[in-house]
Design an enzyme around this catalytic site. Structure first.
Site, PDB file in Angstrom:
ATOM      1  CE1 TYR A   1      56.165  30.398  61.245  1.00 48.18           C
ATOM      2  CE2 TYR A   1      57.183  29.000  59.574  1.00 48.18           C
ATOM      3  CZ  TYR A   1      56.771  30.254  59.998  1.00 48.18           C
ATOM      4  OH  TYR A   1      56.956  31.347  59.194  1.00 48.18           O
TER       5      TYR A   1
ATOM      6  CG  PHE B   1      33.281  38.669  44.701  1.00 49.00           C
ATOM      7  CD1 PHE B   1      31.945  38.841  45.050  1.00 49.00           C
ATOM      8  CD2 PHE B   1      34.237  38.852  45.677  1.00 49.00           C
ATOM      9  CE1 PHE B   1      31.587  39.192  46.341  1.00 49.00           C
ATOM     10  CE2 PHE B   1      33.884  39.204  46.976  1.00 49.00           C
ATOM     11  CZ  PHE B   1      32.556  39.372  47.304  1.00 49.00           C
ATOM     12  CG  ASP B   2      32.793  43.328  45.618  1.00 44.67           C
ATOM     13  OD1 ASP B   2      33.253  42.277  46.091  1.00 44.67           O
ATOM     14  OD2 ASP B   2      31.830  43.933  46.106  1.00 44.67           O
TER      15      ASP B   2
ATOM     16  CG  ASP C   1      35.894  33.642  42.790  1.00 42.11           C
ATOM     17  OD1 ASP C   1      35.883  32.996  43.854  1.00 42.11           O
ATOM     18  OD2 ASP C   1      35.679  34.867  42.735  1.00 42.11           O
TER      19      ASP C   1
ATOM     20  CB  ALA D   1      33.323  31.592  46.998  1.00 43.08           C
TER      21      ALA D   1
ATOM     22  CE  LYS E   1      32.102  34.541  50.831  1.00 42.93           C
ATOM     23  NZ  LYS E   1      32.781  34.889  49.621  1.00 42.93           N
TER      24      LYS E   1
ATOM     25  CG  HIS F   1      29.118  49.768  49.898  1.00 39.24           C
ATOM     26  ND1 HIS F   1      30.161  49.994  49.024  1.00 39.24           N
ATOM     27  CD2 HIS F   1      29.273  48.510  50.345  1.00 39.24           C
ATOM     28  CE1 HIS F   1      30.896  48.908  48.948  1.00 39.24           C
ATOM     29  NE2 HIS F   1      30.388  47.984  49.740  1.00 39.24           N
TER      30      HIS F   1
HETATM   31  C1  PLP Z   1      33.568  36.124  49.209  1.00 41.47           C
HETATM   32  C2  PLP Z   1      34.067  35.979  47.851  1.00 41.47           C
HETATM   33  C3  PLP Z   1      35.402  36.277  47.520  1.00 41.47           C
HETATM   34  C4  PLP Z   1      36.375  36.872  48.516  1.00 41.47           C
HETATM   35  O1  PLP Z   1      36.576  36.046  49.593  1.00 41.47           O
HETATM   36  P1  PLP Z   1      36.871  36.599  51.077  1.00 41.47           P
HETATM   37  O2  PLP Z   1      36.994  35.343  51.856  1.00 41.47           O
HETATM   38  O3  PLP Z   1      35.704  37.447  51.487  1.00 41.47           O
HETATM   39  O4  PLP Z   1      38.136  37.375  51.024  1.00 41.47           O
HETATM   40  C5  PLP Z   1      35.799  36.067  46.219  1.00 41.47           C
HETATM   41  N1  PLP Z   1      34.945  35.606  45.288  1.00 41.47           N
HETATM   42  C6  PLP Z   1      33.668  35.299  45.564  1.00 41.47           C
HETATM   43  C7  PLP Z   1      32.774  34.777  44.500  1.00 41.47           C
HETATM   44  C8  PLP Z   1      33.179  35.484  46.847  1.00 41.47           C
HETATM   45  O5  PLP Z   1      31.896  35.227  47.111  1.00 41.47           O
END
Ligand code: PLP
Length: 458
Positions: A72, A124-125, A215, A217, A258, A450
């Site tokens: 833990y 990103f959304d 961000d 990813a 990613k 969607h």
């Molecule tokens: C996928 C993604 C996120 C969110 O990450 P999750 O692991 O799906 O929660 C944030 N920003 C970008 C650019 C992404 O491609």
């Protein structure tokens, strides 16, 4: 002759996928309300819905799964991951989270308050969602070139410095808790940001006293594009480029699903101890104790290995090479796509593809359904269905672009699969004149429609 790239791995385990008949697919997609999200994966032959969490782990990553320490507090796997993040990104502090949006939730809880402004390149959304959920606003400062699918620009993810400075001048410093650079910019088509731009944005943020966060990813794919497209970086290693990129920012949120090639996971990396302490409180509240934060020990161990493998030049060359391979095939068939081809996906321009289909019939969705019926290939609509309705008039919002996104999972498919996908699209392209009617909505949710929308043939 110069030798071509080849995948720096061979295959040890395979997973069976089956071709179905057109009759079966027509029946299945009808039952799914012509919504590809509603299809069970067994009804899909080649799945290009997303590159998120769909990658294939290596033998070394699976070995790490066995070595994971499930303590833990103070797990060995936590310290292993911490070392890799320090080494690779040069960031002294980190918090594990269960995925990217969880990292956003924790960091933004520590930084963003009501009526704040968060500028960046096309957010990103989920990022935008977490900003707007706090009654703050995201300001898109991406360069104008990003919105023209045919114009060639090597770094369409770049931030327009003039647009950014206008935001900094218009609002007081305390209203702008951070600026976000998304690398690569997912929303504008997996387009990279140049080192020059990152450096200049960083300088501008420093001048106005604003924090700069990645961000991150697809930071490794971004580094590959810097190496191959930006002058002065051709002889630098991916590791050196990554270090330099992160040297310009105060921290990062990461979706490990990613570029870190794991099926679940995320983290926050930070330079500043005070912000780390503040975010730690939220991490414990929302994710878990500081040394696991929503991840199993084994998942942190596999992630540490994935970060190393995901920043290997030969791997990146074959990964981005495969995306480019599909894009080039489609171009050979004259199929209109967004250019330059991005890092993780090929975007088919459905508006230019469809000759006789009115936009009210959902052009990109119709193309996505046709592609599924043709060969069992699942892509995703980035168009009118995704754009949703205007919250006040409740009319459909018609975005500038109607795209079909084909996202390529990492280390999963071969180029034969890419040939198959391209041939499916070429067959549809040949009979595109006959596609005169599409779909209409029979059932939809008030927001994010969607995912669950049900359609029927017009
Ligand atoms: C996928 C993604 C996120 C969110 O990450 P999750 O692991 O799906 O929660 C944030 N920003 C970008 C650019 C992404 O491609």
């Amino acid at each position: 002759m110069e030798l071509p790239y080849a995948e720096p791995y061979k295959i040890k385990v395979v997973e069976s996928i089956r071709k179905s008949t057109r009759r079966e697919r027509e029946d299945w997609i009808k039952k799914a309300g012509y919504n590809l999200f509603r299809l069970p994966s067994e009804q899909v032959f080649i799945d290009l819905l997303t590159d998120s969490g769909t990658g294939a782990m290596s033998d070394n990553q699976w070995a790490e799964i066995m070595r994971g320490d499930e303590s833990y507090a103070g797990s060995k796997s936590y310290f292993k991951l911490h070392e890799v993040i320090k080494d690779l990104l040069g960031m002294p502090y980190f918090l594990p989270t269960h995925q990217g949006r969880a990292a956003e939730n924790v960091l933004f809880s520590a930084l963003i308050k009501k009526d704040d402004i968060v500028p960046g390149n096309s957010h990103f959304d989920t990022t935008k969602g977490h900003i707007e959920f706090r009654n703050a606003s995201a300001f898109d400062c991406t360069i104008d070139e990003a919105f023209d699918t045919t114009g060639i620009h090597p770094f369409k993810g770049n931030i327009d410095l003039q647009k950014l400075e206008e935001v900094f001048k218009k609002y007081p410093e305390e209203k702008i808790p951070l600026c976000i650079i998304t690398v690569t910019c997912n929303t504008s088509g997996g387009q990279p940001v140049s080192m020059k731009n990152i450096k200049e944005v960083s300088a501008l943020c420093k001048k106005y006293g604003i924090k700069l966060i990645f961000d991150a990813a697809r930071f490794a794919e971004n580094a590959y594009f810097i190496k191959t497209r930006e002058k002065g970086y051709e002889n630098k290693s991916i590791g050196e480029i990554v270090k330099q990129m992160f040297s310009y920012v105060d921290g990062a949120t990461m979706s490990s699903k990613k570029d870190a090639i794991v099926n679940i996971g995320g983290f926050i990396a930070l330079r500043d101890e005070e912000l780390f302490n503040k975010a730690s409180v939220y991490n414990i509240m929302f994710e878990g104790y500081l040394t696991y934060g929503g991840m199993a020990g084994r998942d942190m161990a596999a992630l540490a290995e994935g970060l190393i493998e995901g920043t290997d030049f030969q791997y990146l060359e074959s990964r981005i090479g495969q995306v480019e391979y599909l894009g080039k095939k489609l171009k050979e068939f004259n199929i209109p796509i967004q250019e330059p081809i991005g890092g993780h996906a090929v975007f088919v321009d459905a508006k230019r593809f469809m000759l006789n289909l009115p936009r009210e019939h959902f052009q990109a969705q119709t193309l996505a359904v046709e592609l599924y019926k043709e060969g069992g290939v699942r892509g995703v609509e980035i168009g009118t269905l995704l754009a949703d309705r205007d919250p006040i008039t409740r009319k459909n919002r018609y975005p500038d672009l109607e795209l079909l996104r084909l996202a390529i999972p990492r280390r999963v498919y071969t180029n034969n699969h890419m040939d198959y996908v391209a041939t499916c699209l070429a067959n549809i392209y040949e009979r595109r004149g006959e596609l005169k009617t599409g779909y209409k909505i029979v059932k939809e949710a008030p927001i994010m429609r969607h995912f669950t929308v049900e359609l029927e043939k017009v």
